[in-house]
Design an enzyme around this catalytic site. Structure first.
Site, PDB file in Angstrom:
ATOM      1  N   LYS A 112       0.823  -1.212   0.000  1.00 54.13           N
ATOM      2  CA  LYS A 112       0.000   0.000   0.000  1.00 54.13           C
ATOM      3  C   LYS A 112       0.859   1.264   0.000  1.00 54.13           C
ATOM      4  CE  LYS A 112      -4.247  -2.090   1.422  1.00 54.13           C
ATOM      5  NZ  LYS A 112      -3.772  -3.492   1.436  1.00 54.13           N
TER       6      LYS A 112
HETATM    7  C1  LIG Z   1      -4.290  -4.580   0.571  1.00 52.60           C
HETATM    8  C2  LIG Z   1      -3.484  -5.814   0.422  1.00 52.60           C
HETATM    9  C3  LIG Z   1      -3.788  -6.809  -0.548  1.00 52.60           C
HETATM   10  C4  LIG Z   1      -5.011  -6.724  -1.446  1.00 52.60           C
HETATM   11  O1  LIG Z   1      -4.892  -5.752  -2.448  1.00 52.60           O
HETATM   12  P1  LIG Z   1      -6.187  -5.226  -3.215  1.00 52.60           P
HETATM   13  O2  LIG Z   1      -5.701  -4.101  -4.079  1.00 52.60           O
HETATM   14  O3  LIG Z   1      -7.137  -4.760  -2.156  1.00 52.60           O
HETATM   15  O4  LIG Z   1      -6.733  -6.354  -4.007  1.00 52.60           O
HETATM   16  C5  LIG Z   1      -2.959  -7.912  -0.655  1.00 52.60           C
HETATM   17  N1  LIG Z   1      -1.887  -8.053   0.159  1.00 52.60           N
HETATM   18  C6  LIG Z   1      -1.564  -7.141   1.096  1.00 52.60           C
HETATM   19  C7  LIG Z   1      -0.379  -7.382   1.968  1.00 52.60           C
HETATM   20  C8  LIG Z   1      -2.337  -5.988   1.261  1.00 52.60           C
HETATM   21  O5  LIG Z   1      -2.004  -5.081   2.212  1.00 52.60           O
END
Ligand SMILES: *Cc1c(COP(=O)(O)O)cnc(C)c1O
Length: 492
Positions: A112
């Site tokens: 993120k």
């Molecule tokens: C948010 C997140 C995801 C999922 O990603 P999306 O864009 O919501 O599909 C997968 N792995 C981790 C570690 C995350 O923080």
């Protein structure tokens, strides 16, 4: 380039305005009117550039109301070596077929950061471009990871303040410490006596209260969100896949024009949708493997054309994918079948928790997406096997994806997105390696044990936490009024 709502109920807007606004007035998500396309020469040029230039080049096709210099300066600042190390998104090769795109070299060790480091800078520029005199006050309710990534992204950004609410007993000790020790002049963190839903509800109530909006306006503030459905968080994610393709070219694994497969551990469908946009723009991707944990609502959707959230919710060792409503799927539906049907399905989803696409749409989706899920045991086994076979340590979310990638591998390279550092989920990763179920709850001891066992480097931001002091210790009741009282103090 202008943006419209997936549900058809918004006038056309510039990207600066949609980044400021977040969600469209009709409840839909903002999407670009058309998808820009690129030539092979564009990809060839990207291959010679660093990550920040790749980001500016790709973003300049979408954020056409920003100058190239504005985008490049936002990207350079966001992806600086101090925050991400030398390579923001390196690709590791496990063997001829399996390539892993590491997206967790940012300040909070999860993917993120890749979007949340640049989006605040895009927002800050948007405020200047739209002549906004007020300060944007970002409110976030978090179940742990997003709050910290947002705090790191917005800290000390001009024209913005950020306040994060988290459930006092609903986040891990280490997540609490991460947030409570946050640095920056424009940040605030507050625990609430309730669970995540209480925090979320309180924040939503504050957002929809017109008296609050008026009070804040008089003080020179307006509310804004850092939500994962904001276009400012989605657009920067398109860059990863162009960048990975370029790195495979540079490593001699593929030549320009060769197809690859892409596998993404999916929750809200944001990351994988960004990959899909890259394909629509002209990146040679054959198909997408949409990997889920046992909350496999997307696997079923891809296989049957029926989206049904009426099912048991499972708490898993890949918690960031414990989601039953994948918000960004709405953008894919819009691209494939337009706004009218999308609005109808979203209404059905809200009212009944379920909708079914036509056979034609189902086939179109199945021609480009494979749905696959991993059980908890398969996830742990994948961590152990990957370490044994490749001496490569992965976290629980990446393991879900690598399981799916291996199951669906063919003769072309498959790029698997790695979304978190193994140390971020150290206890479960260590269990997967040793078979011991209970590693106690001393996070720093577990980090050291995992490091001693594997030799994989502990990310600096996690190791440094051990010596950090808590700045924020406030805890309030879960009512909107108690929460807003803290917001009002902060916005003074
Ligand atoms: C948010 C997140 C995801 C999922 O990603 P999306 O864009 O919501 O599909 C997968 N792995 C981790 C570690 C995350 O923080």
């Amino acid at each position: 380039m202008y943006y419209i709502s997936t549900r058809g109920g918004s006038e056309k807007k510039t990207s600066a305005r949609v980044i400021k606004q977040g969600l469209a007035e009709d409840g839909g998500l903002f999407v670009p009117e058309r998808i820009p396309t690129v030539s092979k020469d564009f990809i060839k040029k990207l291959a010679e550039e660093d990550y920040a230039h790749r980001a500016a080049d790709v973003l300049s096709l979408y954020l056409t109301d920003y100058t190239y210099d504005e985008l490049l300066s936002a990207a350079t600042d966001a992806y600086k070596e101090e925050s991400f190390g030398k390579y923001a998104a390196p690709v590791k090769s496990l063997d001829k077929t399996h390539k892993v795109l590491e997206l967790w070299h940012g300040p909070t060790c999860a993917f993120k950061d890749m979007a949340l480091q640049i989006m605040p800078r895009l927002l800050s520029t948007a405020l200047k471009k739209t002549g906004e005199k007020r300060t944007a006050l970002i409110l976030v309710a978090t179940s742990g990871d997003t709050g910290k990534a947002a705090l790191e992204g917005y800290k000390d950004v001009d024209g913005v303040k950020i306040m994060v609410f988290y459930p006092e007993d609903g986040v891990s000790d280490i997540q609490k410490l991460q947030m409570a020790s946050q640095e920056g002049e424009n940040v605030n963190v507050c625990a609430i006596k309730g669970n995540f839903d209480d925090a979320q509800t309180g924040v939503k109530q504050i957002f929809s209260d017109t008296n609050i909006a008026k009070e804040l306006d008089e003080k020179g503030y307006f509310l804004s969100s850092a939500n994962s459905i904001n276009w400012g968080r989605l657009a920067p994610q398109i860059v990863y896949y162009f960048s990975a393709y370029c790195d495979l070219m540079n490593a001699g694994d593929i030549t320009l024009g060769d197809e690859i497969d892409v596998c993404v551990p999916t929750g809200n469908f944001g990351n994988i949708f960004a990959a899909y946009l890259a394909k629509r723009m002209g990146l040679p991707v054959r198909r997408f493997i949409c990997a889920s944990n046992v909350n496999n609502v997307l696997t079923d959707f891809i296989n049957t054309g029926i989206y049904d959230r009426n099912r048991q919710f499972h708490t898993t060792i890949s918690p960031s994918m414990d989601i039953l409503i994948s918000s960004n799927l709405e953008r894919l539906l819009w691209l494939i079948q337009g706004e009218e049907k999308t609005a109808e399905f979203m209404k059905l989803l809200k009212e009944t928790g379920k909708y079914e696409v036509s056979a034609e749409v189902r086939e179109k989706i199945a021609s480009e997406f494979i749905g696959c899920f991993a059980s908890e045991d398969e996830t742990k086994q994948t961590i152990a096997e990957t370490f044994e076979k490749h001496s490569y340590l992965i976290d629980t979310h990446t393991a879900v994806a690598l399981f799916a990638a291996k199951k669906n591998a063919t003769d072309i390279p498959v790029v698997t997105a790695s979304t978190a550092s193994p140390y971020k989920f150290a206890a479960d990763v260590l269990s997967a390696l040793t078979g011991n179920r209970d590693n106690g709850n001393d996070f720093f001891r577990i980090l050291r044990e995992l490091n001693a066992k594997t030799g994989a480097a502990v990310p600096r931001p996690l190791a440094a936490l051990e010596n950090k002091t808590r700045r924020f210790t406030t805890s309030v009741g879960k009512s909107k009024d108690e929460m807003f009282a803290e917001v009002a103090k902060f916005a003074d």
